[in-house]
Scaffold this active site. Structure first.
Site, short mmCIF file in Angstrom:
data_model
loop_
_atom_site.label_atom_id
_atom_site.label_comp_id
_atom_site.label_asym_id
_atom_site.label_seq_id
_atom_site.Cartn_x
_atom_site.Cartn_y
_atom_site.Cartn_z
N PRO A 160 0.81 -1.22 0.00
CA PRO A 160 0.00 0.00 0.00
C PRO A 160 0.84 1.27 0.00
O PRO A 160 0.51 2.25 -0.68
CB PRO A 160 -0.82 -0.12 1.30
CG PRO A 160 -0.86 -1.58 1.59
CD PRO A 160 0.47 -2.10 1.14
N TYR A 161 1.95 1.25 0.74
CA TYR A 161 2.83 2.41 0.78
C TYR A 161 3.45 2.67 -0.58
O TYR A 161 3.50 3.81 -1.05
CB TYR A 161 3.92 2.17 1.82
CG TYR A 161 4.84 3.35 2.06
CD1 TYR A 161 4.41 4.46 2.78
CD2 TYR A 161 6.14 3.35 1.56
CE1 TYR A 161 5.25 5.54 3.00
CE2 TYR A 161 6.98 4.42 1.78
CZ TYR A 161 6.53 5.52 2.50
OH TYR A 161 7.36 6.59 2.71
N ILE A 162 3.89 1.61 -1.25
CA ILE A 162 4.47 1.75 -2.59
C ILE A 162 3.43 2.31 -3.55
O ILE A 162 3.70 3.23 -4.33
CB ILE A 162 5.02 0.40 -3.07
CG1 ILE A 162 6.23 -0.01 -2.23
CG2 ILE A 162 5.41 0.46 -4.55
CD1 ILE A 162 6.62 -1.46 -2.40
#
Length: 254
Positions: free
Chosen positions: A157-159
Site C-alpha cells: 500500500p505504501y508503494i
C-alpha cells in the site's frame, strides 16, 4: 544555513509536527520563509512555532487533518488570512503503514495508507493551487519516496500510494505550467523520522540492510530532505516542474 533562498515567501507545511515536516519548518524559516505549520498534533506545532519565533522567524500554526478536505482548505485559508497570500506548499504529511506481505495485508491498512498519503495530497493541492492562482503563481513540493520509484518488500500500500503521489505531481505540473505554478516532488530514501524509527524497531536489522544497499551507506537526516524541498520551492529553479528528485544517497541508482 542562513540565506535568502525563500525570502519573502509564505509557505505552508503539512505534517509539520515531526520528522521531515518539522525539519522543513526550521530549514525554510532559516532560508527566510514565513512558515505556516499544519498537522493534527497541535501541542507539538505550538512548541515548534514558539521555537521558530524565538529565533526571529515569522511562523504560525493551524490544526489540520489532511484526510479531511475541509480541514485542508481551512489551513490554506488560514495562511491567506494571516499573511495575505500563499507562495509555496510542502505536502509532507504521510504514514508508513505495516510491513506485511501483500496476501496478509488487511484492507484497513490499505485504506488508511491511501487515505493519508494520496487523498491527503489531493485534498491539499486543490486549495493550495487555487490560492496560488489568486495570487499570481507559486510552487508546490509533494513528499513521495524512493518507494514511489522502485519496489521494496512487504509494503504494497505504501508503494502504491507513493507512486500515486508522483502521478498527482506530474499531472498538476502539466496542468498549471502556463499559469505560474510549478509542482515537483522529493523522493526521500531512508530518513530519520518517527515512521522509519518505528519500522526499525519492529524489524531488527532493517536499517543496516537498507544502508548496505545505499551507496552513501547511511540513513539521511530530515534536514537533508528539507533542503532539497526548499530549493524546489525557491526561485532558483524556475524551469523545473514535474520533476521527482531522489534524496536517497544514490539508492535508486542500484
Amino acid at each position: 544555513m542562513n540565506s535568502d533562498l525563500l525570502a519573502g515567501k509564505v509557505v505552508l507545511i503539512t505534517g509539520a509536527s515531526s520528522g521531515i515536516g518539522a525539519a522543513a519548518a526550521r530549514v525554510f524559516s532559516q532560508e527566510g520563509a514565513t512558515v505556516v505549520l499544519a498537522a493534527r498534533r497541535v501541542e507539538r506545532l505550538a512548541e515548534l512555532t514558539g521555537e521558530l519565533r524565538a529565533k526571529g522567524a515569522e511562523a504560525a500554526h493551524v490544526a489540520c487533518d489532511v484526510t479531511d478536505a475541509d480541514d485542508a482548505a481551512r489551513a490554506v485559508r488560514f495562511a491567506e488570512s494571516e499573511y495575505g497570500r500563499l507562495d509555496g506548499a510542502f505536502n509532507n504529511a504521510g504514514i508508513g503503514g505495516d510491513r506485511t506481505p501483500m496476501h496478509l495485508m488487511s484492507d484497513d491498512v490499505y485504506d488508511t495508507v491511501m487515505d493519508v498519503n494520496v487523498r491527503g495530497v489531493w485534498n491539499c493541492m486543490r486549495p493550495e493551487i487555487a490560492a496560488m492562482l489568486r495570487h499570481g503563481g507559486g510552487a508546490v513540493v509533494n513528499n513521495s519516496s524512493v518507494a514511489g520509484l522502485v519496489a521494496i518488500p512487504a509494503a504494497a500500500p505504501y508503494i502504491a500510494a507513493k507512486h500515486a503521489v508522483i502521478g498527482l505531481t506530474r499531472a498538476a505540473a502539466d496542468e498549471y505550467a502556463q499559469q505560474g505554478i510549478r509542482v515537483n516532488a522529493v523522493a526521500p530514501g531512508t530518513t530519520r523520522s518517527e515512521i522509519t524509527e518505528d519500522w526499525f524497531r519492529r524489524n531488527p536489522g532493517l536499517e543496516q540492510k537498507v544502508n548496505s544497499m545505499t551507496p552513501q551507506g547511511r540513513t539521511a537526516d530530515p534536514e537533508e530532505v528539507a533542503a532539497a524541498a526548499a530549493w524546489l520551492l525557491s526561485d532558483r529553479c524556475p524551469f523545473l516542474t514535474g520533476a521527482v528528485v531522489p534524496v536517497d544517497g544514490g539508492f535508486v541508482n542500484q
